[in-house]
Design a protein around this motif. Structure first.
Motif, PDB file in Angstrom:
ATOM      1  N   PHE A  51      85.517  20.266  69.595  1.00 50.49           N
ATOM      2  CA  PHE A  51      84.974  20.327  68.225  1.00 50.49           C
ATOM      3  C   PHE A  51      83.458  20.326  68.173  1.00 50.49           C
ATOM      4  O   PHE A  51      82.870  20.676  67.141  1.00 50.49           O
ATOM      5  CB  PHE A  51      85.492  19.135  67.412  1.00 50.49           C
ATOM      6  N   LYS A  52      82.784  19.921  69.243  1.00 48.86           N
ATOM      7  CA  LYS A  52      81.334  19.719  69.210  1.00 48.86           C
ATOM      8  C   LYS A  52      80.555  20.968  68.788  1.00 48.86           C
ATOM      9  O   LYS A  52      79.399  20.870  68.401  1.00 48.86           O
ATOM     10  CB  LYS A  52      80.823  19.248  70.572  1.00 48.86           C
ATOM     11  N   PHE A 145      75.405  12.582  68.353  1.00 51.92           N
ATOM     12  CA  PHE A 145      76.178  12.041  67.213  1.00 51.92           C
ATOM     13  C   PHE A 145      75.314  11.441  66.117  1.00 51.92           C
ATOM     14  O   PHE A 145      75.682  11.511  64.958  1.00 51.92           O
ATOM     15  CB  PHE A 145      77.203  10.995  67.689  1.00 51.92           C
ATOM     16  N   PRO A 174      89.466  10.006  67.032  1.00 56.49           N
ATOM     17  CA  PRO A 174      88.858   9.550  68.297  1.00 56.49           C
ATOM     18  C   PRO A 174      87.392   9.160  68.066  1.00 56.49           C
ATOM     19  O   PRO A 174      86.657   9.860  67.352  1.00 56.49           O
ATOM     20  CB  PRO A 174      88.978  10.780  69.212  1.00 56.49           C
ATOM     21  N   LEU A 175      86.985   8.047  68.665  1.00 55.08           N
ATOM     22  CA  LEU A 175      85.700   7.435  68.316  1.00 55.08           C
ATOM     23  C   LEU A 175      84.877   7.122  69.554  1.00 55.08           C
ATOM     24  O   LEU A 175      85.327   6.405  70.440  1.00 55.08           O
ATOM     25  CB  LEU A 175      85.981   6.136  67.548  1.00 55.08           C
ATOM     26  N   SER A 176      83.674   7.665  69.599  1.00 53.56           N
ATOM     27  CA  SER A 176      82.723   7.278  70.649  1.00 53.56           C
ATOM     28  C   SER A 176      81.411   6.922  69.977  1.00 53.56           C
ATOM     29  O   SER A 176      81.244   5.827  69.450  1.00 53.56           O
ATOM     30  CB  SER A 176      82.572   8.413  71.655  1.00 53.56           C
ATOM     31  N   GLY A 178      80.540   8.149  67.243  1.00 55.00           N
ATOM     32  CA  GLY A 178      80.888   8.062  65.828  1.00 55.00           C
ATOM     33  C   GLY A 178      80.440   9.234  64.971  1.00 55.00           C
ATOM     34  O   GLY A 178      80.576   9.180  63.744  1.00 55.00           O
ATOM     35  N   LEU A 180      81.823  12.228  64.921  1.00 55.09           N
ATOM     36  CA  LEU A 180      83.069  12.821  64.429  1.00 55.09           C
ATOM     37  C   LEU A 180      83.684  11.950  63.337  1.00 55.09           C
ATOM     38  O   LEU A 180      84.022  12.429  62.249  1.00 55.09           O
ATOM     39  CB  LEU A 180      84.052  12.980  65.595  1.00 55.09           C
ATOM     40  N   GLU A 276      92.136  16.622  76.852  1.00 50.78           N
ATOM     41  CA  GLU A 276      91.449  15.519  77.529  1.00 50.78           C
ATOM     42  C   GLU A 276      92.017  14.169  77.083  1.00 50.78           C
ATOM     43  O   GLU A 276      92.544  14.058  75.975  1.00 50.78           O
ATOM     44  CB  GLU A 276      89.972  15.508  77.129  1.00 50.78           C
ATOM     45  N   GLY A 303      89.390  17.931  72.374  1.00 49.14           N
ATOM     46  CA  GLY A 303      88.857  18.817  73.417  1.00 49.14           C
ATOM     47  C   GLY A 303      89.826  19.008  74.572  1.00 49.14           C
ATOM     48  O   GLY A 303      90.755  18.218  74.763  1.00 49.14           O
TER      49      GLY A 303
HETATM   50  C1  LIG Z   1      82.358  13.802  71.695  1.00 48.79           C
HETATM   51  C2  LIG Z   1      83.816  13.719  71.796  1.00 48.79           C
HETATM   52  C3  LIG Z   1      84.545  12.722  71.101  1.00 48.79           C
HETATM   53  C4  LIG Z   1      83.888  11.616  70.295  1.00 48.79           C
HETATM   54  O1  LIG Z   1      82.980  12.061  69.309  1.00 48.79           O
HETATM   55  P1  LIG Z   1      81.831  11.091  68.746  1.00 48.79           P
HETATM   56  O2  LIG Z   1      81.185  11.862  67.663  1.00 48.79           O
HETATM   57  O3  LIG Z   1      80.896  10.795  69.876  1.00 48.79           O
HETATM   58  O4  LIG Z   1      82.493   9.838  68.270  1.00 48.79           O
HETATM   59  C5  LIG Z   1      85.919  12.753  71.208  1.00 48.79           C
HETATM   60  N1  LIG Z   1      86.567  13.675  71.958  1.00 48.79           N
HETATM   61  C6  LIG Z   1      85.906  14.629  72.636  1.00 48.79           C
HETATM   62  C7  LIG Z   1      86.686  15.612  73.446  1.00 48.79           C
HETATM   63  C8  LIG Z   1      84.516  14.687  72.575  1.00 48.79           C
HETATM   64  O5  LIG Z   1      83.874  15.637  73.261  1.00 48.79           O
END
Ligand SMILES: *Cc1c(COP(=O)(O)O)cnc(C)c1O
Length: 334
Positions: A51-52, A145, A174-176, A178, A180, A276, A303
């Protein structure tokens, strides 16, 4: 400054025809397992496999005139999105990352014509190199992000979800860092204020969860995970994605490496999809019973840029070694 529905609607126009309208498909297996419709938003169908690209295209569309090129730090997919978007505009791109990033992701970024710099063992070291490039070479930084244009780009997923299915009751995101979750949450809360918004991440090295618990961004040790795209900190100077996640998410759920391992198998064997570890945390939250659904739900299959060796090990039930820990193998259905 913050991000509003208006920014997300503008982002939708900026990315139209290039990174939008990914499929939304039902998972019959998840419906059977949870008793509710569970829809999968297939961002694996993006041209970069994640999605990035949405955030990167929107950020480049809003770049000031005269930029010499762009730079970013990345766990892989953001770098790929920036590389793709920069190539489309004929701009130089330099992607900086830590050596935890799988080789497949590095090769994918180089193949798009970007320069790659591997710097140290953490995202923070890569970030320092980005700052140097901005100062010394006049490149514009595209943050992964914590950036209004990036968050608005990712938020277009929320628009598409609720346009296709206004009846959605729960979103598992899904959260890293943030970006997304913040983007989807801004769109979803504006369109359907009562919707349930759940961020999902891995137990090991969950930086946003630690920040939410502390009330401010905190340093978190970065460790290897099956969900490698969810690794890394949120930035001690976080301005946007932390407050948006804090204010808009109902809760954050953590899943274990064993639960991620199982969910990768479920997605492959039941839905025949390759994704992934980071993509399946929403499924893992449902399958483990950590989230109980009370109406139709959707999650983002974020992804598919995985390490093939590791993927093969998981679908064939082998042990997977992650730094100092081993995720015990288990054949699907055994
Ligand atoms: C970047 C990413 C996330 C998390 O997105 P954030 O905006 O960093 O929270 C989740 N899944 C995949 C495959 C990503 O590349």
């Amino acid at each position: 400054m913050t991000v509003t529905l208006a920014h997300i609607l503008a982002a939708a126009a900026n990315i139209r025809g290039r990174a939008d309208a990914t499929p939304l498909v039902p998972s019959p297996f998840l419906r059977h397992a949870t008793g509710q419709d569970v829809l999968l938003k297939l961002e694996i169908a993006q041209p970069i496999g994640a999605f990035k690209l949405r955030g990167a295209l929107n950020a480049l569309a809003l770049l000031p005139e005269g930029a010499q090129g762009v730079t970013c730090c990345s766990t892989g997919n953001h770098g790929r999105g920036v590389a793709w978007a920069a190539r489309a505009r004929g701009l130089r791109a330099v992607v900086c990352m830590s050596d935890l990033v799988p080789q497949a992701k590095v090769a994918g970024i180089r193949a798009l014509g970007a320069e790659v710099r591997i710097i140290g063992r953490s995202q923070d070291a890569a970030q320092a190199e980005v700052r140097r490039l901005v100062a010394a070479e006049g490149l514009a930084e595209i943050p992964p992000f914590d950036d209004a244009a990036v968050i608005a780009g990712q938020g277009t997923i929320g628009l598409e979800l609720l346009t296709a299915r206004p009846d959605l009751d729960t979103l598992l995101i899904p959260l890293s860092g943030g970006g997304l979750a913040a983007g989807i949450a801004v769109a979803a809360r504006a369109i359907k204020p009562g919707i349930r918004l759940i961020g999902v991440t891995m137990e090991r090295g969950a930086a946003m969860q630690a920040a939410l618990a502390a009330g401010h961004p905190v340093e978190v040790a970065e460790v290897a995970s099956l969900a490698d795209s969810l690794g890394g900190g949120i930035g001690l100077d976080n301005r946007l994605s932390f407050p948006l996640c804090r204010d808009l998410l109902d809760e954050v759920v953590l899943v274990s490496e064993a639960e991620i391992y199982h969910a990768v198998q479920v997605l492959f064997y039941e839905d025949r999809l390759v994704a992934e570890g980071a993509s399946v945390v929403g499924l893992a939250a449902c399958l483990s019973g950590k989230v109980r659904l009370e109406g139709p739900a959707a999650t983002v299959i974020t992804g598919r840029n995985l390490d093939m060796g590791q993927f093969l090990a998981v679908v064939t039930g082998q042990d997977v070694t992650l730094g100092e820990t081993v995720v015990k193998g288990r054949a699907y259905g055994a």
